[in-house]
Design a protein around this motif. Sequence first.
Motif, short mmCIF file in Angstrom:
data_model
loop_
_atom_site.label_atom_id
_atom_site.label_comp_id
_atom_site.label_asym_id
_atom_site.label_seq_id
_atom_site.Cartn_x
_atom_site.Cartn_y
_atom_site.Cartn_z
N SER A 123 0.58 -1.20 -0.36
CA SER A 123 0.04 -0.20 -0.50
C SER A 123 1.00 0.91 -0.07
O SER A 123 0.30 2.22 -0.75
CB SER A 123 -0.88 0.56 1.23
OG SER A 123 -1.47 -1.32 1.26
N THR A 137 0.86 4.12 -2.57
CA THR A 137 0.70 5.59 -2.50
C THR A 137 1.33 6.21 -2.73
O THR A 137 1.54 7.76 -4.01
CB THR A 137 0.36 5.72 -1.54
OG1 THR A 137 -0.37 5.12 -0.82
CG2 THR A 137 0.20 7.37 -0.77
N ASP A 168 -4.77 6.47 -5.59
CA ASP A 168 -5.76 6.10 -3.90
C ASP A 168 -5.71 5.16 -2.95
O ASP A 168 -6.05 4.29 -3.06
CB ASP A 168 -6.84 6.36 -4.69
CG ASP A 168 -8.21 6.54 -3.50
OD1 ASP A 168 -8.92 5.23 -2.81
OD2 ASP A 168 -8.33 7.81 -3.52
N PRO A 169 -5.29 5.80 -1.78
CA PRO A 169 -5.30 5.04 -0.86
C PRO A 169 -6.31 3.51 -1.15
O PRO A 169 -5.58 3.10 -0.60
CB PRO A 169 -5.20 5.82 0.16
CG PRO A 169 -4.55 6.95 0.40
CD PRO A 169 -4.73 7.28 -1.44
#
Length: 732
Positions: A255, A259, A264-265
Amino acid sequence: MEWGDQSEEEPREPNQAGGMGTLWSQEISPEERLPVEGSRPWAVARRVLTAILLLGLLLCSSVLLFYIFRNCGPRPCETSVCLDLRDHYLASGNTSVAPCTDFFSFACGRAKGTNNSFQELAKRNKNRLRRILEAQNSRHPGSGEEKAFQFYNSCMDTHAIEAAGAGPLRQVIEELGGWRISGNWTSLNFNRTLRLLMSQYGHFPFFRAYLGPHPAFPHTPVIQIDQPEFDVPLKQDQEQKIYAQIYREYLTYLSRLGTLLGGDPNKVQQHASLSISITSQLFQFLRPLEQRQAQGKVFQMVTIDQLKEMAPAVDWLSCLQATFTPMSLSPSQLLMVHDLEYLKNMSQLVEDLLLKDRDFLQSHMILGLVGTLSPALDSRFQEARRKLSQKLRELTEQSPMPARPRWMKCVEETSTFFQPTLAALFVHEAFGPSTRSAAMELFTVIRDTLITRLRKLPWMNKETQNMAQDKVAQLRVEMGASEWTLKPELAQQEYSDIQLGPSFLQSVLSCVRSLRARIVQSFLRPFPPHRWQVSPWEVSAYYSTSDHVVVFPAGLLQPPFFHPGYPRAVNFGAAGSIMAHELLHIFYQLLLPGGCLGCDTHALQEALLCLERHYAAFPLPRGSSFNDSLTLLENAADAGGLAIALQAYNKRLLWHHGETVLPSLDLTPQQIFFRSYAQVMCREPSPQDSHDTHSPPQLRVHGPLSSTPAFARHFRCPPGALLNPSSRCQLW
């Protein structure tokens, strides 16, 4: 009366004092005062004179003997290399430990942990490469030297790397068609993307493909399709709790990567989670090597067409042709497949994902590439990787990895891509003609000693002894570096296919493609020489069965294991025992069941059983073992290597006088020999690596030394001490 002759012409007259005497009218001459030979006073005087003469001769002899011993006995070596070695021994050892009880700690157990001789030597070799790469010398424009120096400087230019940020990586992702988590993307063309990942970026997300020797024809290359190397430390029998923790840490890492690339997280986390799920499913398809061995399917030879039928999701011909250009491949090309069942299941999974989760499959492939390329990116990517590694090591109960300086990473990258050029430069500086000559002389003595011992082995018949001696005599040895590495033109070799810049990442990718092309070209040579498995600056010797050649790289034959100026005891004990150990690898097959038809099987098995029991009597570090048959063979090579090196050393002392010792150590030459042997084995005791066939380091010291009577004699070990047992074993 006075001593003298009686004159017949001189009458005697009465002494006026009332006694008989001689009246002299002239002075007595000195000759007349000498005692008569045979008279008692002369005999006494002669004995006194003889005693004085003998005493004088004895004193002179003592002075002469003292002078001889002082000048012919072991003299302290006070050169800078010897003083450095003395300091190294003092710093690495612990002389408060009794050598007869724990010689490993005596030699290796310094106050703050155990030193690791090979790691320290490897670091010194990298430091030497660093000095070479940072030297301000003029280089020929466009030469391999100049490009190697430019690449290293680009790697060290962290300001430029930080300024570029994630831009170079975003460009790569766009070339692959983009992905859904950030920016524009095109629908995945699976085989096009896979082909680009394999051929242009050196990334293999579902399997590994590489060139290796054909199992039946060692000098014929064959493309091998092997299991993938997963970035996540998963195990077949992993506890659910540990697996869940690893999953969370890896999800956080992926993740973070997404990022950093502008995703988009929430969307990033969804794609990262699916990527880990794909990895987990692939991992479940793997079959351990032990299982494949039990089924007799360690590998299978299939054609590209046959593999296409069994694993149809991959366009094998186009992907492999692009990866191994300029090889010319056809559908009938034979491949060596290590786990065919895995490839079948992998293909089915890919087909399912292409139908249902095509975008997630694309993200999985790109996320894997991002992880592979992260070392060439800015500090944000590297910090994310560092945190993941730290967490994973904690979860798997491994000690934390120490932080490595930037220069070391850059040296390793440069040496990987510009190995031929750096090899010539390293050997020129670290392994000159005099050092190579001394190393070859040492090897010759070790080899001749082994041949002598082969003639006396009781478990070999005469014919087998002769065959074994011929095998040793026909062995090729490559010392320092391969012959082609020593050619001067290699240092100036041009890498016309390498384009450096404008970013460091693009330089890395260009070097990846160039390296793969050189590897393919080396395999396509009509009569290739032995391909070294190590670089000249590495510290691992080995014996190649297929080429019948033994290799000792220049990086190994360095202090503290070898130097032409060392006492012979050091070179024979350290480098000599390594050489003897590798020579004994020639005969591993003879020690396996049914491997020696011309041997006394009973005597051989008794010797092996004795050796196994002997090693089993020593305490082992927690979590280690040595019951594997390969470990027993390595133990035999350790013990035999020490015995051969010791015999060679003693023989050398008979031929050449003038041995030296290290000052201030209070060790005899023979004690220095054993001390230098133990120094080779110094490393931190740890649970045994599953791929390491050697015994733990303590056992590699104590096993051979306790099998050597000379050790107990020179260190005056009392009978029954750990390293002076009542019975010993001898195989070689």
